[in-house]
Design a protein around this motif. Structure first.
Motif, PDB file in Angstrom:
ATOM      1  N   VAL A 158      11.685  -5.653   3.934  1.00  0.00           N
ATOM      2  CA  VAL A 158      11.501  -5.206   5.314  1.00  0.00           C
ATOM      3  C   VAL A 158      10.503  -4.057   5.405  1.00  0.00           C
ATOM      4  CG1 VAL A 158      13.432  -3.561   5.219  1.00  0.00           C
ATOM      5  CG2 VAL A 158      12.746  -4.553   7.416  1.00  0.00           C
ATOM      6  N   ASN A 159      10.337  -3.318   4.316  1.00  0.00           N
ATOM      7  CA  ASN A 159       9.398  -2.193   4.302  1.00  0.00           C
ATOM      8  C   ASN A 159       8.142  -2.492   3.488  1.00  0.00           C
ATOM      9  OD1 ASN A 159      10.942  -0.286   5.856  1.00  0.00           O
ATOM     10  ND2 ASN A 159      12.319  -0.088   4.092  1.00  0.00           N
ATOM     11  N   PHE A 160       7.928  -3.749   3.144  1.00  0.00           N
ATOM     12  CA  PHE A 160       6.739  -4.115   2.368  1.00  0.00           C
ATOM     13  C   PHE A 160       5.480  -3.873   3.200  1.00  0.00           C
ATOM     14  CE2 PHE A 160       3.600  -7.085   0.633  1.00  0.00           C
ATOM     15  CZ  PHE A 160       3.681  -6.785  -0.717  1.00  0.00           C
ATOM     16  N   ARG A 161       4.539  -3.125   2.668  1.00  0.00           N
ATOM     17  CA  ARG A 161       3.324  -2.750   3.393  1.00  0.00           C
ATOM     18  C   ARG A 161       2.111  -3.505   2.851  1.00  0.00           C
ATOM     19  NH1 ARG A 161       5.279  -0.047   7.860  1.00  0.00           N
ATOM     20  NH2 ARG A 161       7.111   1.140   7.180  1.00  0.00           N
ATOM     21  N   GLY A 162       2.131  -4.798   2.953  1.00  0.00           N
ATOM     22  CA  GLY A 162       1.031  -5.628   2.508  1.00  0.00           C
ATOM     23  C   GLY A 162       0.989  -6.915   3.298  1.00  0.00           C
ATOM     24  N   GLU A 163      -0.023  -7.727   3.075  1.00  0.00           N
ATOM     25  CA  GLU A 163      -0.196  -9.008   3.767  1.00  0.00           C
ATOM     26  C   GLU A 163      -0.402 -10.113   2.737  1.00  0.00           C
ATOM     27  OE1 GLU A 163      -0.867  -5.602   6.041  1.00  0.00           O
ATOM     28  OE2 GLU A 163      -2.271  -6.298   4.500  1.00  0.00           O
ATOM     29  N   PRO A 164       0.661 -10.490   2.010  1.00  0.00           N
ATOM     30  CA  PRO A 164       0.506 -11.456   0.928  1.00  0.00           C
ATOM     31  C   PRO A 164       0.136 -12.856   1.392  1.00  0.00           C
ATOM     32  CG  PRO A 164       2.823 -11.025   1.345  1.00  0.00           C
ATOM     33  CD  PRO A 164       2.046 -10.050   2.177  1.00  0.00           C
ATOM     34  N   CYS A 218       7.957   3.385   2.171  1.00  0.00           N
ATOM     35  CA  CYS A 218       8.703   2.478   1.283  1.00  0.00           C
ATOM     36  C   CYS A 218      10.211   2.639   1.483  1.00  0.00           C
ATOM     37  CB  CYS A 218       8.326   2.766  -0.163  1.00  0.00           C
ATOM     38  SG  CYS A 218       9.329   1.899  -1.380  1.00  0.00           S
ATOM     39  N   ARG A 219      10.677   3.887   1.476  1.00  0.00           N
ATOM     40  CA  ARG A 219      12.077   4.225   1.746  1.00  0.00           C
ATOM     41  C   ARG A 219      13.060   3.813   0.663  1.00  0.00           C
ATOM     42  NH1 ARG A 219      12.773   3.068   8.278  1.00  0.00           N
ATOM     43  NH2 ARG A 219      10.932   4.260   8.939  1.00  0.00           N
ATOM     44  N   ARG A 269       0.821  -1.220   0.000  1.00  0.00           N
ATOM     45  CA  ARG A 269       0.000   0.000   0.000  1.00  0.00           C
ATOM     46  C   ARG A 269       0.850   1.264   0.000  1.00  0.00           C
ATOM     47  NH1 ARG A 269      -2.209  -3.560   3.468  1.00  0.00           N
ATOM     48  NH2 ARG A 269      -1.216  -2.582   5.277  1.00  0.00           N
ATOM     49  N   ALA A 270       2.153   1.127   0.064  1.00  0.00           N
ATOM     50  CA  ALA A 270       3.034   2.293   0.022  1.00  0.00           C
ATOM     51  C   ALA A 270       3.291   2.688  -1.429  1.00  0.00           C
ATOM     52  CB  ALA A 270       4.348   1.995   0.728  1.00  0.00           C
ATOM     53  N   CYS A 278       9.269  -6.599  -4.874  1.00  0.00           N
ATOM     54  CA  CYS A 278       9.924  -5.886  -3.784  1.00  0.00           C
ATOM     55  C   CYS A 278      11.212  -6.585  -3.379  1.00  0.00           C
ATOM     56  CB  CYS A 278       8.979  -5.771  -2.591  1.00  0.00           C
ATOM     57  SG  CYS A 278       9.566  -4.722  -1.246  1.00  0.00           S
ATOM     58  N   LEU A 279      11.207  -7.908  -3.427  1.00  0.00           N
ATOM     59  CA  LEU A 279      12.382  -8.688  -3.039  1.00  0.00           C
ATOM     60  C   LEU A 279      13.444  -8.693  -4.126  1.00  0.00           C
ATOM     61  CD1 LEU A 279      13.914 -10.674  -1.228  1.00  0.00           C
ATOM     62  CD2 LEU A 279      12.543 -12.516  -2.256  1.00  0.00           C
ATOM     63  N   SER A 280      13.049  -9.072  -5.349  1.00  0.00           N
ATOM     64  CA  SER A 280      14.030  -9.287  -6.399  1.00  0.00           C
ATOM     65  C   SER A 280      14.562  -7.996  -7.008  1.00  0.00           C
ATOM     66  CB  SER A 280      13.422 -10.158  -7.505  1.00  0.00           C
ATOM     67  OG  SER A 280      12.283  -9.516  -8.074  1.00  0.00           O
TER      68      SER A 280
END
Length: 268
Positions: A248-254, A150-151, A142-143, A240-242
């Motif tokens: 660490v700053n991921f703003r979701g609930e996958p 997100c940063r 959501r960022a 976000c990972l790759s």
């Protein structure tokens, strides 16, 4: 306040566009200088009744007028240059005896064009109370890419390029190739040259030296206008990972189960 004093009061509007352009308009028959800004006479500008209260209801007011000011033209209205502009309404004693009285402030909402004129809805600060105060869970982030949550550093993810081709719709050809596949998908394009200068557009997808906008440019693209491209993100965890290394700053609930869990059964 006597009747003679009322005749010296006029309504003024200060409008600040998102691209940095600021104009002043007044219902007086002569231009006025207020705090270093020239308020140009626009006798055709007519406001609705402005009601101020201490309740929680959003403050709404409307202004309508003829397209007589060179600063506000039909072309720019249709192109979206005035969308989201901040507005401040003040009552001014043009004799300079009394101080100005603020009447309201907010931003331009919906605008409609009619025969020879326009109508603009002005949303007051109270309209911010209509926005959600809590986020809903979602599998996607959501960022916004590069914001304070997100940063991700954006210093190297913006670049100036020139448009070398346009298909007449929403696809542009650029003089540079994207750094990674679909680097500018869900990102932004900011026009610095040409008829669209000052406008922004969302990028739907990018591929090598071509990008597809979410909507066609407001005005025809001619020559080789300069644009700024800002990288985007598809909000997925694996991206976000790759691509960013920023889980660490991921703003979701996958991994949060959704309502589809109710339809699962053995052997499905």
């Amino acid at each position: 306040m006597s009747a003679d004093m009322v005749t010296t009061w006029v309504l003024c509007w200060r409008i600040d566009r998102r691209d940095g352009v600021t104009i002043g308009l007044t219902g007086h028959d002569h231009d006025l200088w207020i705090d270093g800004l020239r308020y140009r006479a626009a006798p055709g500008l007519t406001p609705s009744a402005i009601v101020r209260g201490d309740g929680l209801d959003p403050d709404l007011m409307e202004a309508s007028g003829a397209l007589t000011s060179a600063a506000i033209g039909e072309r720019d209205l249709l192109g979206g240059r005035w969308d989201g502009a901040s507005v401040a309404a003040i009552a001014v004693d043009w004799t300079g005896v009394e101080p100005a009285v603020p009447l309201g402030q907010g931003e331009i909402g919906t605008m409609q064009l009619g025969e020879g004129g326009f109508t603009a809805e002005l949303r007051g600060i109270g309209a911010l109370l209509d926005q959600p105060v809590a986020e809903e869970t979602s599998p996607d982030c959501r960022a916004a890419l590069g914001d304070r949550r997100c940063r991700v550093a954006m210093a190297g993810r913006r670049r100036l390029v020139r448009v070398t081709g346009w298909d007449g719709d929403a696809t542009l050809t650029l003089d540079a190739v994207e750094p990674v596949a679909n680097a500018y998908g869900q990102g932004r394009l900011i026009w610095f040259g040409g008829a669209n200068a000052g406008l922004e557009a969302m990028v739907a997808r990018s591929e090598e030296n071509r990008i597809r906008l979410s909507a066609a440019p407001a005005f025809a693209v001619e020559g080789r206008p300069l644009v700024e491209l800002v990288e985007g993100c598809d909000k997925r965890l694996d991206t976000c990972l790759s691509r960013f290394g920023n889980v660490v700053n991921f703003r979701g609930e996958p991994f949060l189960p959704g309502i589809d869990l109710l339809t699962r059964y053995p052997g499905a």
